[in-house]
Scaffold this motif. Structure first.
Motif, short mmCIF file in Angstrom:
data_model
loop_
_atom_site.label_atom_id
_atom_site.label_comp_id
_atom_site.label_asym_id
_atom_site.label_seq_id
_atom_site.Cartn_x
_atom_site.Cartn_y
_atom_site.Cartn_z
N HIS A 14 49.02 218.47 85.14
CA HIS A 14 48.69 217.95 83.82
C HIS A 14 47.21 217.53 83.76
CE1 HIS A 14 49.30 216.01 79.97
NE2 HIS A 14 48.74 214.86 80.48
N MET A 15 46.74 216.88 84.85
CA MET A 15 45.34 216.47 84.90
C MET A 15 44.42 217.68 84.97
SD MET A 15 45.60 213.25 87.53
CE MET A 15 43.83 213.04 87.58
N MET A 16 44.83 218.69 85.72
CA MET A 16 44.01 219.90 85.82
C MET A 16 43.92 220.61 84.47
SD MET A 16 45.17 221.43 89.52
CE MET A 16 44.25 222.90 89.28
N ALA A 17 45.05 220.62 83.76
CA ALA A 17 45.07 221.26 82.44
C ALA A 17 44.18 220.50 81.48
CB ALA A 17 46.50 221.32 81.91
N PHE A 18 44.21 219.16 81.56
CA PHE A 18 43.38 218.33 80.70
C PHE A 18 41.91 218.57 81.00
CE2 PHE A 18 41.05 214.39 79.98
CZ PHE A 18 41.27 214.21 78.63
N ILE A 19 41.59 218.58 82.31
CA ILE A 19 40.20 218.81 82.72
C ILE A 19 39.72 220.19 82.28
CG2 ILE A 19 38.69 219.09 84.73
CD1 ILE A 19 40.40 216.93 86.13
N GLU A 20 40.61 221.17 82.44
CA GLU A 20 40.25 222.55 82.05
C GLU A 20 40.03 222.66 80.56
OE1 GLU A 20 41.94 227.14 82.55
OE2 GLU A 20 43.11 225.43 83.31
N GLN A 21 40.91 221.98 79.80
CA GLN A 21 40.76 222.02 78.34
C GLN A 21 39.46 221.36 77.91
OE1 GLN A 21 44.02 220.17 76.23
NE2 GLN A 21 43.09 220.56 74.22
N GLU A 22 39.18 220.21 78.55
CA GLU A 22 37.96 219.49 78.23
C GLU A 22 36.73 220.32 78.59
OE1 GLU A 22 37.00 215.73 80.29
OE2 GLU A 22 37.31 214.81 78.30
N ALA A 23 36.84 221.02 79.75
CA ALA A 23 35.74 221.88 80.17
C ALA A 23 35.54 223.03 79.20
CB ALA A 23 35.99 222.39 81.58
N ASN A 24 36.68 223.63 78.76
CA ASN A 24 36.60 224.74 77.79
C ASN A 24 35.97 224.29 76.47
OD1 ASN A 24 37.68 226.59 79.58
ND2 ASN A 24 39.80 226.23 78.92
N GLU A 25 36.40 223.09 76.01
CA GLU A 25 35.86 222.57 74.76
C GLU A 25 34.36 222.31 74.90
OE1 GLU A 25 38.15 219.14 73.86
OE2 GLU A 25 39.91 220.28 73.12
N LYS A 26 33.98 221.75 76.07
CA LYS A 26 32.56 221.49 76.30
C LYS A 26 31.76 222.79 76.36
CE LYS A 26 29.36 218.41 77.10
NZ LYS A 26 29.00 217.39 76.10
N ALA A 27 32.38 223.79 77.02
CA ALA A 27 31.72 225.09 77.11
C ALA A 27 31.56 225.70 75.73
CB ALA A 27 32.50 226.01 78.03
N GLU A 28 32.62 225.59 74.89
CA GLU A 28 32.54 226.13 73.54
C GLU A 28 31.47 225.41 72.72
OE1 GLU A 28 36.43 225.85 71.90
OE2 GLU A 28 37.26 227.50 73.12
N GLU A 29 31.42 224.06 72.93
CA GLU A 29 30.41 223.27 72.23
C GLU A 29 29.00 223.69 72.64
OE1 GLU A 29 28.97 218.59 71.87
OE2 GLU A 29 30.93 219.08 72.74
N ILE A 30 28.83 223.91 73.97
CA ILE A 30 27.52 224.36 74.46
C ILE A 30 27.17 225.74 73.91
CG2 ILE A 30 26.26 225.04 76.54
CD1 ILE A 30 27.80 222.82 78.04
N ASP A 31 28.18 226.65 73.90
CA ASP A 31 27.95 228.01 73.36
C ASP A 31 27.57 227.96 71.89
OD1 ASP A 31 28.44 229.16 75.78
OD2 ASP A 31 30.54 229.67 75.37
N ALA A 32 28.29 227.10 71.14
CA ALA A 32 28.02 227.00 69.70
C ALA A 32 26.61 226.47 69.45
CB ALA A 32 29.07 226.10 69.02
N LYS A 33 26.27 225.43 70.23
CA LYS A 33 24.94 224.86 70.07
C LYS A 33 23.86 225.84 70.48
CE LYS A 33 22.24 220.74 71.13
NZ LYS A 33 22.19 219.46 71.88
N ALA A 34 24.14 226.58 71.58
CA ALA A 34 23.17 227.58 72.04
C ALA A 34 22.99 228.68 71.00
CB ALA A 34 23.62 228.16 73.37
N GLU A 35 24.14 229.10 70.41
CA GLU A 35 24.06 230.15 69.38
C GLU A 35 23.31 229.66 68.16
OE1 GLU A 35 26.97 233.25 66.95
OE2 GLU A 35 27.83 231.79 68.35
#
Length: 226
Positions: A14-35
């Protein structure tokens, strides 16, 4: 109560899934900002290049317009020069025709004799010298010799001074001269040309503006007539 291995694994997942989701969201946020930043920078660069291109073509357009104006001005000036040359050639032709007709003056010996006398008198008034030598065409020697006394008498009557006129019998005016006289004094240092050609040239300088107007009309752009 101690957790079983299954519960521990479940929480870990559950913690790994949460961390992964948070990482994905952060990555998406970084991609969006970069774009977004990429699009902003791309737009800035495109606008900058667009302005440069517009400035380049605007400069080229001004250069083309300037070249057109220069070319048009050159062509207009060339056309004006050609028109002026044609006019001046025509005026020169009129004067040349007048020179050819000067010879008609000498055909009437009586009138020509009077012309010679007036030319001599005019010359001696300009010189105001006591001794003057008269040079003529060889064929006019007799006519000039016949009027010398009249010239001397008129000069003395008007000035009260004596005058000695000598006819040059060694040197004559050129054979292609139309007529008239040259007056020489002060041992050849002073000479007045009162030939018919010289008189025509003098009159032409004064009358050319009038001749030009008579032939071509008055130029509205011309401020001076000389």
């Amino acid at each position: 109560m101690a957790l079983s291995d299954a519960d521990v694994q479940k929480q870990i997942k559950h913690m790994m899934a949460f961390i992964e989701q948070e990482a994905n969201e952060k990555a998406e946020e970084i991609d969006a900002k970069a774009e977004e930043e990429f699009n902003i920078e791309k737009g800035r660069l495109v606008q900058q290049q667009r302005l440069k291109i517009m400035e380049y073509f605007e400069k080229k357009e001004k250069q083309v317009e300037l070249q057109k104006k220069i070319q048009s001005s050159n062509m207009l000036n060339q056309a004006r020069l050609k028109a002026l040359k044609v006019r001046e050639d025509h005026i020169r032709g009129v004067l040349d025709e007048a020179r050819k007709r000067l010879g008609e003056v000498t055909r009437n010996q009586q009138k020509y004799s009077n012309v010679l006398q007036q030319l001599i008198i005019q010359g001696v008034y300009q010189l105001l010298e006591p001794t003057v030598t008269i040079r003529t065409r060889e064929v006019d020697q007799g006519l000039v010799k016949a009027v010398l006394d009249n010239c001397i008498a008129e000069y003395k009557n008007n000035t009260g001074k004596d005058l000695a006129l000598k006819l040059d019998s060694d040197t004559f005016l050129p054979v292609d001269s139309v007529g008239g006289v040259e007056l020489i004094s002060n041992r050849g240092r002073i000479k007045i040309s009162n030939t018919l050609e010289a008189r025509l040239d003098l009159i032409a300088q004064q009358l050319v503006p009038e001749v030009r107007v008579a032939l071509f009309g008055r130029n509205p752009n011309r401020k001076f007539l000389d």
